[in-house]
Design a protein around this motif. Structure first.
Motif, PDB file in Angstrom:
ATOM      1  N   GLY A  73       0.824  -1.213   0.000  1.00 48.72           N
ATOM      2  CA  GLY A  73       0.000   0.000   0.000  1.00 48.72           C
ATOM      3  C   GLY A  73       0.850   1.251   0.000  1.00 48.72           C
ATOM      4  O   GLY A  73       0.538   2.232  -0.669  1.00 48.72           O
ATOM      5  N   ARG A  74       1.948   1.212   0.746  1.00 50.64           N
ATOM      6  CA  ARG A  74       2.819   2.394   0.853  1.00 50.64           C
ATOM      7  C   ARG A  74       3.534   2.719  -0.453  1.00 50.64           C
ATOM      8  O   ARG A  74       3.980   3.828  -0.663  1.00 50.64           O
ATOM      9  N   THR A  75       3.692   1.731  -1.311  1.00 52.78           N
ATOM     10  CA  THR A  75       4.463   1.956  -2.536  1.00 52.78           C
ATOM     11  C   THR A  75       3.540   2.512  -3.614  1.00 52.78           C
ATOM     12  O   THR A  75       2.647   1.803  -4.069  1.00 52.78           O
ATOM     13  N   PRO A  76       3.727   3.764  -4.029  1.00 52.38           N
ATOM     14  CA  PRO A  76       2.773   4.339  -4.986  1.00 52.38           C
ATOM     15  C   PRO A  76       2.605   3.479  -6.235  1.00 52.38           C
ATOM     16  O   PRO A  76       1.521   3.419  -6.804  1.00 52.38           O
ATOM     17  N   SER A 250      -1.232   6.315   4.556  1.00 54.45           N
ATOM     18  CA  SER A 250      -0.051   6.911   5.208  1.00 54.45           C
ATOM     19  C   SER A 250       0.879   7.533   4.171  1.00 54.45           C
ATOM     20  O   SER A 250       1.360   8.656   4.332  1.00 54.45           O
ATOM     21  N   ARG A 251       1.128   6.797   3.081  1.00 57.90           N
ATOM     22  CA  ARG A 251       2.050   7.315   2.064  1.00 57.90           C
ATOM     23  C   ARG A 251       1.456   8.518   1.345  1.00 57.90           C
ATOM     24  O   ARG A 251       2.151   9.511   1.088  1.00 57.90           O
ATOM     25  N   ALA A 252       0.162   8.441   1.042  1.00 56.60           N
ATOM     26  CA  ALA A 252      -0.492   9.570   0.365  1.00 56.60           C
ATOM     27  C   ALA A 252      -0.411  10.817   1.247  1.00 56.60           C
ATOM     28  O   ALA A 252      -0.167  11.928   0.763  1.00 56.60           O
ATOM     29  N   LEU A 338      -4.825  15.359 -10.138  1.00 59.63           N
ATOM     30  CA  LEU A 338      -5.560  14.541 -11.110  1.00 59.63           C
ATOM     31  C   LEU A 338      -4.709  14.137 -12.309  1.00 59.63           C
ATOM     32  O   LEU A 338      -5.179  13.431 -13.206  1.00 59.63           O
ATOM     33  N   MET A 339      -3.461  14.600 -12.336  1.00 54.56           N
ATOM     34  CA  MET A 339      -2.619  14.284 -13.496  1.00 54.56           C
ATOM     35  C   MET A 339      -2.133  12.842 -13.412  1.00 54.56           C
ATOM     36  O   MET A 339      -1.773  12.346 -12.354  1.00 54.56           O
ATOM     37  N   ASP A 340      -2.107  12.207 -14.589  1.00 53.95           N
ATOM     38  CA  ASP A 340      -1.815  10.776 -14.646  1.00 53.95           C
ATOM     39  C   ASP A 340      -0.434  10.426 -14.100  1.00 53.95           C
ATOM     40  O   ASP A 340      -0.237   9.358 -13.519  1.00 53.95           O
ATOM     41  N   ASP A 341       0.536  11.322 -14.308  1.00 59.10           N
ATOM     42  CA  ASP A 341       1.889  10.979 -13.857  1.00 59.10           C
ATOM     43  C   ASP A 341       2.105  11.310 -12.383  1.00 59.10           C
ATOM     44  O   ASP A 341       3.201  11.098 -11.851  1.00 59.10           O
ATOM     45  N   ASN A 342       1.081  11.819 -11.718  1.00 60.59           N
ATOM     46  CA  ASN A 342       1.193  12.088 -10.284  1.00 60.59           C
ATOM     47  C   ASN A 342       0.686  10.852  -9.525  1.00 60.59           C
ATOM     48  O   ASN A 342      -0.471  10.453  -9.692  1.00 60.59           O
ATOM     49  N   TRP A 348      -5.580   7.413  -5.657  1.00 57.49           N
ATOM     50  CA  TRP A 348      -6.994   7.771  -5.448  1.00 57.49           C
ATOM     51  C   TRP A 348      -7.909   6.779  -6.163  1.00 57.49           C
ATOM     52  O   TRP A 348      -8.858   6.260  -5.585  1.00 57.49           O
ATOM     53  N   THR A 349      -7.614   6.488  -7.432  1.00 54.11           N
ATOM     54  CA  THR A 349      -8.476   5.538  -8.153  1.00 54.11           C
ATOM     55  C   THR A 349      -8.314   4.122  -7.571  1.00 54.11           C
ATOM     56  O   THR A 349      -9.288   3.376  -7.463  1.00 54.11           O
TER      57      THR A 349
END
Ligand SMILES: Cc1cc2nc3c(=O)[nH]c(=O)nc-3n(C[C@H](O)[C@H](O)[C@H](O)COP(=O)(O)OP(=O)(O)OC[C@H]3O[C@@H](n4cnc5c(N)ncnc54)[C@H](O)[C@@H]3O)c2cc1C
Length: 374
Positions: A73-76, A250-252, A338-342, A348-349
């Motif tokens: 979960g922590r790993t984007p 936590s990571r977010a 909302l940018m795809d590379d973020n 979020w999705t």
């Protein structure tokens, strides 16, 4: 400060998982995106790092899975590649219910990543009402012959070891359901990936079984025993999902905190608005409460005190918490969120999935309410 209920062996394992994901997952995301998902090499490396077959190697201590899930979960990047390593939880099914011959055949390969697992239960027209499945596994001499479709299956298109839930006696409803081991290269099995939002390079699969013939010795446990086998890992599954929610939230939160300290609007940092501070305080409270819930759940599970109601409350709370926190994080990022590379946009999705699979929010509420009506 050390987390409640975790020993040094757990913290060492946490470091191993984090190092593995930092080294073997995050840097290769573009590669996995181009390849359409994680490849077998990833699983092989996970095996080498000691991350597979934990139900066997971890001596039955579920804390190792909870840690792996929280770290995922922590790993984007796992917001893109999905639950992946958590398919290993299926090892419990083999360890707890498999025959000696089945364990001899598959366990060693599970540990190395040669066998990767999936648990196909859900079908195109049957989800929450699991006992209504239409897939059958009917005896024909010394074999079972399996026919049916499975849908939305984690690791479904890439797994080569399938624990297929099918009706061996369709006249008995839920009591006629059994788990049959099927190797994915058996004639009549087809697998495909289903594209979805969230976990875009994850493996959520559709499987078809067309007169698939396997030896009767591939029955896992006893005929009619599927619901018991599934229920045996229900509590663990609730905890690993909650742990993943905790890791992601936590990571977010950390990513957002860094951003609001940098981003300037109206000549001041976003964190200098009192609204931002209040929103962040709410997120922090949500995360700390969930951390306590997950850690308490682990301790209760170890002591045999974690109940079905506890599991329903934990899954309902943690998945909604992740959704709440991620939504607030996106808001604090503004358009950049909302940018795809973020990574925040993908986290979020990805958070939305958690309230649907492994029993929707509504099913958790049904479970909690059932106890209230007695
Ligand atoms: C990413 C992902 C991975 C998955 N992995 C697996 C897997 O590995 N193996 C597997 O077998 N399945 C898997 N699933 C399937 C998942 O478990 C189902 O999606 C889930 O159980 C819900 O079933 P459904 O989607 O058919 O929704 P439905 O059952 O059709 O539900 C539709 C709506 O009706 C509501 N509803 C249903 N019953 C009630 C009720 N009694 N009271 C009130 N509301 C109700 C639901 O909450 C939902 O809002 C996965 C799904 C996803 C999205």
């Amino acid at each position: 400060m050390a987390r409640m209920g975790y020993g040094e062996e757990h913290e060492a394992f946490r470091r191993t998982v984090r190092t593995f994901l930092d080294r073997e997952h995050e840097p290769y995301l573009k590669h996995y995106e181009a390849a359409g998902g994680l490849d077998r090499e990833f699983w092989r490396k996970a095996g080498q790092a000691g991350l597979l077959g934990l139900a066997h190697t971890g001596g039955g201590d579920f804390t190792f899975y909870a840690i792996m899930s929280e770290e995922l979960g922590r790993t984007p990047g796992t917001a893109t590649t999905g639950s992946s390593l958590m398919a290993d939880v299926a090892t419990y099914i083999l360890v707890n219910h498999g025959s000696d011959a089945q364990k001899d055949k598959y366990l060693a390969g599970i540990l190395t990543g040669a066998w990767t697992q999936a648990m196909p239960l859900t079908e195109p027209s049957v989800g929450s009402d699991a006992t209504a499945i239409a897939t059958t596994a009917l005896r024909d001499g010394d074999d079972y012959v399996i026919n049916g479709e499975k849908y939305f299956i984690s690791n479904g298109s890439g797994a080569n070891l399938l624990y297929v839930v099918a009706k061996t006696d369709p006249s008995k409803g839920g009591r006629g359901m059994s788990v049959i081991i099927v190797e994915a290269d058996t004639p009549g099995v087809s697998q495909a990936k289903i594209p979805m939002i969230g976990w875009r390079q994850g493996d959520t699969g559709a499987l078809n079984f067309d007169n698939v013939r396997v030896p009767a010795s591939n029955l896992l446990g006893v005929e009619g025993g599927a619901m018991k086998i599934l229920m045996d890992t229900f509590l663990e599954d609730r905890i690993q999902i909650a742990a993943r929610c905790l890791g992601a939230a936590s990571r977010a939160f950390e990513l957002t905190l860094d951003y609001v300290k940098e981003r300037k609007v109206f000549g001041q940092r976003v964190i200098d608005f009192q609204n931002s501070q209040f929103v962040l305080a709410e997120c922090r409270a949500d995360i700390k409460i969930t951390e306590t819930m997950v850690d308490t759940a682990m301790i209760k599970l170890r002591n045999g005190e974690f109940t079905f109601e506890d599991g329903a409350i934990l899954k309902l709370w943690a998945t909604q918490m992740e959704g709440r926190v991620l939504d607030k994080c996106v808001q604090l990022f503004g358009g950049a969120g909302l940018m795809d590379d973020n990574p925040i946009s993908r986290m979020w999705t990805a958070a939305r999935i958690q309230r649907i699979y492994a029993g929707t929010d509504e099913l958790q509420k049904v479970a909690i309410a059932r106890g209230l009506m007695q």
